[in-house]
Design a protein around this motif. Structure first.
Motif: not given
Length: 82
Positions: A61-62, A66-69, A73-74
């Protein structure tokens, strides 16, 4: 193309239309009345929730971090040259 409504309010969708839209027995339809009085009939598409069972369960599970990173990065990759 033409189709006739039965006394029960049923109509037959011509084979060429069924094939073109990949319609199957039991397909549900939505009806829309446009401002000019025309009526549009469209097959009802499934909710995104129905796709849930098609995807494998994630290995983990993120977290929000994790999602913010991943977003950062994207963004950095996409706009690195700007």
């Amino acid at each position: 193309m033409e189709s006739t409504m039965t006394s029960k309010g049923q109509i037959t969708v011509p084979v060429s239309i069924r094939d073109q839209l990949h319609l199957a027995t039991g397909t549900k339809f939505l009806f829309f009345t446009l401002e000019n009085g025309d009526v549009v009939m469209r097959p009802k598409v499934h909710s995104v929730k129905n796709l849930k069972s098609l995807l494998p369960k994630p290995s983990r599970v993120l977290t929000d971090a994790d999602i913010k990173t991943a977003i950062q990065e994207g963004y950095a990759e996409r706009y690195a040259d700007h």
